[in-house]
Design a protein around this motif. Structure first.
Motif, PDB file in Angstrom:
ATOM      1  N   GLY A  87      -9.217 -80.350  50.163  1.00 38.95           N
ATOM      2  CA  GLY A  87      -9.913 -80.835  48.976  1.00 38.95           C
ATOM      3  C   GLY A  87      -9.785 -82.395  48.933  1.00 38.95           C
ATOM      4  N   TYR A  88      -9.153 -83.161  49.792  1.00 38.36           N
ATOM      5  CA  TYR A  88      -9.226 -84.485  49.953  1.00 38.36           C
ATOM      6  C   TYR A  88     -10.502 -85.142  50.467  1.00 38.36           C
ATOM      7  N   ASP A  89     -10.391 -86.376  50.557  1.00 38.44           N
ATOM      8  CA  ASP A  89     -11.678 -87.121  51.305  1.00 38.44           C
ATOM      9  C   ASP A  89     -11.466 -87.056  52.659  1.00 38.44           C
ATOM     10  N   GLY A  90      -9.895 -87.175  53.114  1.00 46.08           N
ATOM     11  CA  GLY A  90      -9.623 -87.403  54.496  1.00 46.08           C
ATOM     12  C   GLY A  90      -8.202 -87.746  54.486  1.00 46.08           C
ATOM     13  N   ILE A  91      -7.612 -87.727  55.611  1.00 46.85           N
ATOM     14  CA  ILE A  91      -6.089 -87.895  55.709  1.00 46.85           C
ATOM     15  C   ILE A  91      -5.733 -88.942  55.008  1.00 46.85           C
ATOM     16  N   PHE A  92      -6.459 -89.922  55.121  1.00 44.72           N
ATOM     17  CA  PHE A  92      -5.721 -91.357  54.373  1.00 44.72           C
ATOM     18  C   PHE A  92      -5.551 -91.323  52.896  1.00 44.72           C
ATOM     19  N   THR A  93      -6.688 -90.536  52.306  1.00 45.45           N
ATOM     20  CA  THR A  93      -6.370 -90.313  50.688  1.00 45.45           C
ATOM     21  C   THR A  93      -5.389 -89.292  50.582  1.00 45.45           C
ATOM     22  N   ALA A  94      -5.388 -88.124  51.412  1.00 49.44           N
ATOM     23  CA  ALA A  94      -4.228 -87.228  51.043  1.00 49.44           C
ATOM     24  C   ALA A  94      -2.680 -87.685  51.354  1.00 49.44           C
ATOM     25  N   VAL A  95      -2.479 -88.558  52.120  1.00 47.37           N
ATOM     26  CA  VAL A  95      -1.217 -89.042  52.188  1.00 47.37           C
ATOM     27  C   VAL A  95      -0.747 -90.008  51.227  1.00 47.37           C
ATOM     28  N   TYR A 146      -0.677 -89.457  48.225  1.00 47.86           N
ATOM     29  CA  TYR A 146      -0.106 -88.508  47.092  1.00 47.86           C
ATOM     30  C   TYR A 146       1.564 -88.176  47.538  1.00 47.86           C
ATOM     31  N   ALA A 147       1.836 -88.631  48.583  1.00 41.62           N
ATOM     32  CA  ALA A 147       3.066 -88.194  49.203  1.00 41.62           C
ATOM     33  C   ALA A 147       4.252 -88.797  48.305  1.00 41.62           C
ATOM     34  N   ASP A 148       3.984 -89.937  47.634  1.00 42.02           N
ATOM     35  CA  ASP A 148       5.066 -90.602  46.752  1.00 42.02           C
ATOM     36  C   ASP A 148       4.828 -90.486  45.367  1.00 42.02           C
ATOM     37  N   GLU A 149       3.769 -89.735  45.194  1.00 44.13           N
ATOM     38  CA  GLU A 149       3.210 -89.638  43.835  1.00 44.13           C
ATOM     39  C   GLU A 149       3.972 -88.222  42.914  1.00 44.13           C
ATOM     40  N   PRO A 150       4.927 -88.412  42.090  1.00 41.60           N
ATOM     41  CA  PRO A 150       5.402 -87.059  41.475  1.00 41.60           C
ATOM     42  C   PRO A 150       4.517 -86.486  40.444  1.00 41.60           C
ATOM     43  N   ALA A 151       3.457 -87.234  39.772  1.00 38.03           N
ATOM     44  CA  ALA A 151       2.890 -86.710  38.761  1.00 38.03           C
ATOM     45  C   ALA A 151       2.199 -85.275  38.863  1.00 38.03           C
ATOM     46  N   VAL A 152       1.900 -84.976  40.024  1.00 38.18           N
ATOM     47  CA  VAL A 152       1.263 -83.557  40.275  1.00 38.18           C
ATOM     48  C   VAL A 152       1.859 -83.103  41.348  1.00 38.18           C
ATOM     49  N   PRO A 153       3.010 -82.100  41.289  1.00 36.47           N
ATOM     50  CA  PRO A 153       3.726 -81.784  42.421  1.00 36.47           C
ATOM     51  C   PRO A 153       3.236 -81.222  43.487  1.00 36.47           C
ATOM     52  N   ARG A 154       1.973 -80.167  43.169  1.00 35.29           N
ATOM     53  CA  ARG A 154       1.110 -79.860  44.229  1.00 35.29           C
ATOM     54  C   ARG A 154       0.605 -80.813  45.141  1.00 35.29           C
ATOM     55  N   PHE A 155       0.109 -81.983  44.689  1.00 33.66           N
ATOM     56  CA  PHE A 155      -0.588 -83.011  45.452  1.00 33.66           C
ATOM     57  C   PHE A 155       0.594 -83.616  46.036  1.00 33.66           C
ATOM     58  N   GLN A 156       1.669 -83.938  45.697  1.00 30.88           N
ATOM     59  CA  GLN A 156       2.766 -84.621  46.408  1.00 30.88           C
ATOM     60  C   GLN A 156       3.440 -83.779  47.740  1.00 30.88           C
ATOM     61  N   ALA A 157       3.524 -82.400  47.235  1.00 24.80           N
ATOM     62  CA  ALA A 157       3.890 -81.563  48.443  1.00 24.80           C
ATOM     63  C   ALA A 157       2.979 -81.556  49.459  1.00 24.80           C
ATOM     64  N   GLU A 158       1.715 -81.524  49.200  1.00 20.63           N
ATOM     65  CA  GLU A 158       0.661 -81.353  50.240  1.00 20.63           C
ATOM     66  C   GLU A 158       0.681 -82.760  50.894  1.00 20.63           C
ATOM     67  N   GLY A 159       0.701 -83.883  50.165  1.00 16.37           N
ATOM     68  CA  GLY A 159       0.718 -85.387  50.731  1.00 16.37           C
ATOM     69  C   GLY A 159       1.735 -85.548  51.772  1.00 16.37           C
ATOM     70  N   GLN A 160       2.855 -85.064  51.141  1.00 16.51           N
ATOM     71  CA  GLN A 160       4.042 -85.195  52.276  1.00 16.51           C
ATOM     72  C   GLN A 160       3.834 -84.243  53.262  1.00 16.51           C
ATOM     73  N   ALA A 161       3.410 -82.944  53.333  1.00 12.92           N
ATOM     74  CA  ALA A 161       3.299 -82.112  54.440  1.00 12.92           C
ATOM     75  C   ALA A 161       2.312 -82.911  55.442  1.00 12.92           C
ATOM     76  N   LEU A 162       1.203 -83.315  54.797  1.00 14.35           N
ATOM     77  CA  LEU A 162      -0.059 -83.842  55.928  1.00 14.35           C
ATOM     78  C   LEU A 162       0.556 -85.155  56.279  1.00 14.35           C
ATOM     79  N   ARG A 163       1.124 -86.245  55.715  1.00 18.88           N
ATOM     80  CA  ARG A 163       1.813 -87.231  56.270  1.00 18.88           C
ATOM     81  C   ARG A 163       2.693 -87.025  57.475  1.00 18.88           C
TER      82      ARG A 163
END
Length: 184
Positions: free
Chosen positions: A91-99, A101-118
């Motif tokens: 659901g992200y625009d691409g890998i650049f956008t997804a990562v 979210y790695a350091d953004e704790p506001a939405v835990p799901r997005f943060q976890a996906e961002g960390q995993a993708l990074r």
């Protein structure tokens, strides 16, 4: 007076030439697609305009073999495409956008996906550069784009993240009591 190259020979049927008064020119009409020529014998000839000679087209050249730099760039582009495709599938625009979210704790799901993708992105590029180095060192054949993408580490999605139930803030009771206007 006729020009020096003129002939007094009779003209072919259908051709009429007249001297333009006051000039050294002849004027006339010649049927379309034909020309009037004075032969070496001094006879006027009405001839078809010759077709232009066909210029042979150059033989088609086989496509140039891509340079090593162009092949490396093509492989890197395929890897980047794979990274972006997986991020878009989530659901992200691409890998650049997804990562981002790695350091953004506001939405835990997005943060976890961002960390995993990074982390996965780093593993993928490390694997890609390892393959390219082995090719350059002559230790292996250069893979096709599909072969390289198939060799890359697979993405492992993080476990679903559920937000912990929020506790009621301790200060709410104090705020509601003080807002009633009652003094202690």
């Amino acid at each position: 007076m006729l020009p020096a190259f003129a002939s007094t020979a009779p003209l072919p049927v259908g051709v009429e030439l007249v001297e333009v008064p006051g000039t050294r020119q002849l004027q006339g009409s010649i049927p379309a697609g034909q020309l009037l020529r004075l032969s070496t014998e001094g006879v006027w000839l009405l001839e078809d305009v010759p077709a232009p000679e066909a210029v042979p087209e150059p033989a088609p050249q086989p496509p140039a073999e891509p340079s090593p730099e162009e092949r490396v760039k093509a492989l890197q582009t395929a890897v980047q495409g794979q990274l972006d495709a997986v991020a878009r599938a989530l659901g992200y625009d691409g890998i650049f956008t997804a990562v981002t979210y790695a350091d953004e704790p506001a939405v835990p799901r997005f943060q976890a996906e961002g960390q995993a993708l990074r982390a996965w992105r780093s593993q993928v590029w490390a694997a890609c550069y390892s393959v390219l180095a082995a090719v350059q060192a002559g230790e292996r054949e250069e893979p096709t784009m599909a072969e390289l993408v198939a060799e890359l580490p697979a993405f492992v999605a993080p476990a679903p993240v559920t937000a912990a139930p929020e506790a009621e803030p301790a200060g709410d009771a104090a705020i509601s009591e003080s807002s009633t206007g009652a003094d202690a």
